[in-house]
Every structure is written in C-alpha cells, then in structure tokens.
Design an enzyme around this catalytic site. Structure first.
Site, PDB file in Angstrom:
ATOM      1  N   LYS A 135      65.415  19.099 -12.497  1.00  0.00           N
ATOM      2  CA  LYS A 135      65.772  18.516 -11.191  1.00  0.00           C
ATOM      3  C   LYS A 135      65.512  19.604 -10.148  1.00  0.00           C
ATOM      4  CE  LYS A 135      67.383  14.802  -9.156  1.00  0.00           C
ATOM      5  NZ  LYS A 135      66.762  13.486  -9.296  1.00  0.00           N
ATOM      6  N   SER A 179      64.492   9.062  -9.640  1.00  0.00           N
ATOM      7  CA  SER A 179      65.900   9.323  -9.376  1.00  0.00           C
ATOM      8  C   SER A 179      66.610   7.992  -9.090  1.00  0.00           C
ATOM      9  CB  SER A 179      66.039  10.316  -8.216  1.00  0.00           C
ATOM     10  OG  SER A 179      67.356  10.829  -8.143  1.00  0.00           O
TER      11      SER A 179
END
Length: 591
Positions: free
Chosen positions: A188, A384
């Site tokens: 991430k 996401s």
C-alpha cells in the site's frame, strides 16, 4: 441581521442566475439544437483523442463547458451506433502524442475493431509518438485502424513505458513536517511518497510488475492488429526511436502525410460530396443508445474518488466523484424498476472512504438478494475502495490494463507545528474529552495510546476488506491475505488470481448481464441509465447554491410564481438543502 444579509445575498445571486446566466444558457442550448446538422449522406466521423477523456459522461448538463466532453463509455456507445448508420462510411481517429490511459485505450481499441468488422474503414493519424507515459497505448489504438498515418516531420519514439514518482521524505525531514501514517500492508505504497526518498523493495516490485503487464498487453494487441509476431514488434520498437520515414520502412506505420491528406483520403473513401463531422456533434445528434424491448438492463455509473454524502455539482466543470448516497440510491432505483432484469455497474475509481464503499456494496448485495444479478465493468481504475464496491458482484469484467486490487488501507496525518514555527507561526492545540480527542491534530504527534488505537482501526478496516473479497470472490481468507497486502494488479493479472472473471469492456459486461438475467439472445433489450442526468435547472441551482428562501423572495419579486419552471426550481433547491452537504474521504488514492 445575519439571516437578512444571507437572504439578500441569495436574492442577488438568484437575480444573476435568472436574469443573466439562465438566458445565456438557454440561448446557447437553443442555438445548438437548432443548428445541429443532419448527418450527410456520405460522412467521415472524426474522433479526436487529443483533448483528454473521462471514463463516463458527466451527470452535469453543463460539463461540456469545462472540456471536450468525450468519455470512453460515450465513445463505445456512439461507435456502436455509427457502425450501423448507413450514412457513416469512414472513421478518422486523431491520436495523442503523449498517450492514453491504458484501460481506456483497451476499450477504444475494441470499439474500433467492432466498427471495422462492420466493413467500414478506419484511418488513424498521428503527429508523433513521444517517449513519455503510456504512448505505447496510443500506438496500440492506431494499430487497430485500417491504416496508420504519421506526419512527415514527426518522430516515432514509443520505445517503452515509463513513469516517475515524487518522494517528499527528505524535504519533510528538512522542513520539519512529520508524516504519521499507518498502512496495511507493505504494497500500500501511497504512504511512501510522504515517508521515503526512493522506492521500497515491494513498491518497486509492484510497479514494475503492473507496468510490464500493461506494456506486454499493448504490444501483443498492436502486433495482432498489424499481423506481425509480438517478439518481432517488441524488438523493432525497442531499437528506436525512428523518423517517420524509418517507421514506414520498418512497417510500424502505413503512410506518411499531413492530417489534411488523411482527411482527403477519408472523404475519398466515403464517397461523393463526403463531409467530415465531429464526433461530439454526431454523438449529440444520436443521443444515448437505449435499445428496445420489454426487458431492460440498468447501467449504473460511478467515476472518481468514493466519498460519503449525496454529492454536489462542481459548477460548470466535469469533475466527478462517487457519492455513496447518490450511487446507492441509483442501484436501489434499478432494483425497484420492474423492467430491469440485471444491473451493469461501471466502476472507475482509485479508492476512497471505507464507509462510503460499504454503503454502496450494501446496495449491490440488495440487488442480488432481489434476484437482479450485478455485473461490474471496470474502467481505468477499480482499486482499493473501487475494488471494495465491486467485490461482491455476480461477475467482474476488467480490461487487461485496468488498475485494480490494492486490497489494503492507509491513513494518518501530517504534524506541521515544527514546520510552521520556522516561519514564526506557532500552532497550539486544546482538546477536552477522551485521550483520542486530538488524535488527528496537526499540532502534535501521536501518543503511544493514540497510535495503538489508530493502528487497531486500520487492522479492523483491512480485515473487513479481506472478508468482503473472500465472500464475494469465494476465495479462502488466507489466500486473499496472500494476494492482498495493498498490492495493485492489472486486470490481466487479477484474472489469473481470481479477482476478476473476464477481460473486456462495457460491451462484454452487458452481454454477461443478459446471460445472467436469462434474456434470450434473439430478444431485444433496453438500456436504462441510473442515476438520471441532472436537468439544467437542477445543475444551475446546485452550481450557484441558491437557497430556497432566496429563490422564494426572487420569485415573489418577479411575479412569476405561476411559472411551472420556477415552482419546480423551488422544490428542487429545497430538496437539495434538506439532503445536507459535506463529504469525507479517508484515502482517495490507491497506489
């Protein structure tokens, strides 16, 4: 007194709206509608891709004032109509020098190939392929044409794919800005630009992997369309750059000429007295494809960061977001429509609020529970939060170059008190209540207890995300954790991992929705779009923020209370006021 001045200001704004802005807008609209030319008997349809594209058409009727107004979905829809229009004989495509979004290029290429399959020629013209960004995607679209032209002075420099990332870690250290973030997990990597000075190992690994996937896919498609071996085309391209003449000799292009020469050739092929018509003009004259028949397939659109709230117009611009209230309501409206047998949910989003994402996903679940299958069609991004809202659909369709996955979460704050102090600005905070009351304050760093609480919240959101994917995709939780960790995948990679069911675009998604709804192939079907586009009155009231009290005073002063349009506007602005305002975004980036 304050309310008095607010009312006066509202009345003044309303006067400007009704007396100045509205007449101008209506005159422009009337002039455009009255001067809309009929499609000539022999037409060349010109598609200019150099002005930039959105994924979907804006819901704001005045969005065209802020840009070209072309969208990928609109191009696909219009070309589907043009291939059946006997008046449209040739398609002329103007290619950008700096590239197209890879997934958008995939979808446009497929639409161009379908147009060619109808027996109509396509001429693509380029003024050069620059060595920046995703130029290889532009070349891929050009390769789908019957002929690819290039200007004589242009250069063929599409020798690969490149990108650059900006890291602020050292600058923040130098100037006293302290980024405090938590990320789940090492892939991430949006946090890295605030904390690092270079790519971490996982960041570099993931970037190189999805870039290679996009590059290889574009080369394979271009090689297929130009009828050469992919390995040969790759070797030729990477040995560049080339002049236009060299590119012609190497069979990377088909002809050299100015755009005027390409236009003349297109008109010659179209037939006697042929005219060139702009794509946007033709699209306006045709309208959206609606189809026919008793049964309908709903097309629900969503583009941009995922935020909570009803969403508000951004004036005359075309900026967009996926507002949870509005998007969920669109899905529920499709559920309640008895003619709708299946829903195609077009998603193009890099992510956003988990709370907003869950609200939209709940609507997807409701559609499935009502017996209406949901097929997600992914655009440029569905990462996401974009993947969160897609995860429990019956079927997921993505382009090979769609950026998806990024199953992870990050969040935090910037502590700027020390940085401001260097300029003589002192920031201090005061809080009352519990120990977490000032956790997001930019004036102080986290206490150990605050970090522990925030870290636990990140863990909770991550586990909820993993659970959604596991249930929606029927993948064991342990396996989801292996392929998640915040990592970005292309659509092609995601399909091999089971995160995506099928490669393709909106056309393929509609076909799958028809199949899941058990609508026979020989039966006509209608398309119903949700949410419905805003009317001019709704867009104006939203753009100018006219309050109901001010509008009431204006209407009374003008003596037009009996005008149905004025009454409708009063009702709409009051509804808008009651819906409330504001939206929250946890993370609007996926990488």
């Amino acid at each position: 007194m304050k309310q008095f001045f607010l009312t006066v200001l509202g009345v003044f704004t309303g006067l400007i709206l009704f007396v100045v802005v509205l007449p101008i807008v209506l005159i422009i609209a009337a002039a455009a509608s009255s001067s809309e030319p009929a499609t000539p008997a022999n037409a060349v349809l010109e598609l200019d891709l150099r002005e930039g594209l959105t994924d979907q058409a804006s819901q704001n009727p005045f969005a065209a004032f802020g840009g070209s107004g072309l969208s990928v979905v609109g191009i696909v829809d219009t070309l589907a109509q043009a291939e059946k229009d006997a008046h449209v004989k040739v398609l002329l495509v103007r290619l950008p020098e700096a590239g197209l979004a890879p997934a958008a290029a995939d979808e446009i290429r497929q639409a161009v190939r379908r147009f060619r399959a109808s027996g109509k020629p396509v001429i693509a013209h380029s003024q050069g392929f620059m060595p920046v960004g995703t130029t290889i995607s532009s070349y891929m679209v050009g390769s789908a044409a019957s002929e690819l032209w290039m200007q004589n002075t242009a250069n063929f420099q599409a020798t690969g794919l490149s990108t650059n990332s900006l890291f602020l870690g050292r600058a923040f250290d130098r100037y006293g800005v302290r980024p405090e973030f938590e990320q789940r997990y090492e892939y991430k990597n949006a946090v890295n630009e605030f904390t690092q000075s270079d790519y971490t190992g996982p960041h570099r690994e993931a970037m190189a992997a999805w870039m290679t996937s996009i590059y290889d896919s574009a080369l394979a498609n271009a090689a297929f369309d130009r009828k050469v071996e992919a390995t040969v085309l790759k070797a030729t391209i990477e040995a560049g750059p080339y002049t236009a003449q060299q590119a012609l000799e190497l069979k990377l292009i088909d002809k050299i000429g100015q755009v005027e020469e390409a236009e003349a050739e297109a008109k010659r092929r179209a037939g006697a007295n042929a005219d060139i018509i702009e794509f946007s003009s033709y699209a306006s004259s045709q309208g959206e494809r609606t189809g026919s028949g008793r049964d309908a397939i709903a097309i629900v659109g969503g583009e941009g960061a995922i935020v909570t709230g009803a969403g508000r117009s951004r004036g005359f611009g075309s900026g967009s977001s996926i507002a949870s209230d509005a998007t969920a309501e669109a899905i529920y409206d499709a559920i309640e429509d008895r003619s709708v047998k299946a829903i195609v949910f077009r998603v193009s989003s890099p992510g956003g609020s988990p709370e907003a994402s869950e609200q939209i996903l709940a609507a997807v679940r409701a559609a499935k529970a009502a017996g209406k299958p949901v097929v997600v069609s992914m655009g440029d991004y569905a990462a996401s939060g974009g993947y969160w809202i897609s995860s429990e659909a019956n079927w997921i369709v993505a382009q090979p170059s769609t950026i998806t996955g990024s199953i992870g979460v990050f969040g935090g704050k910037f502590v700027v008190a020390d940085a401001l102090a260097r300029f003589g600005v002192d920031m201090r905070g005061i809080s009352v209540g519990g120990q977490y009351a000032d956790a997001l304050s930019p004036s102080s760093t986290w206490t150990p207890a605050q970090r522990a609480i925030f870290s636990a919240s990140m863990d909770r959101v991550y586990e909820e995300f993993v659970q959604r994917v596991s249930e929606g995709r029927d993948i064991p939780v342990a396996r989801v954790r292996e392929i998640a960790r915040g990592r970005v995948w292309t659509g092609a990679q995601a399909k091999s991992l089971g995160l995506v069911d099928q490669l393709g675009g909106l056309t393929e998604a509609i076909g799958k929705a028809r199949e899941l709804a058990e609508i026979p192939q020989n039966q006509s079907v209608r398309f119903k779009r949700f949410p419905e586009p805003k009317s001019a009155w709704e867009a104006l009231s939203s753009a100018f923020g006219v309050q109901s009290e001010a509008a009431q005073a204006l209407v009374t002063l003008g003596g037009v209370m009996a005008d149905p349009r004025a009454q409708a506007m009063l009702e709409r602005v009051e509804t808008e006021r009651m819906r409330g305002q504001g939206a929250s975004v946890l993370a609007d980036r996926s990488l």
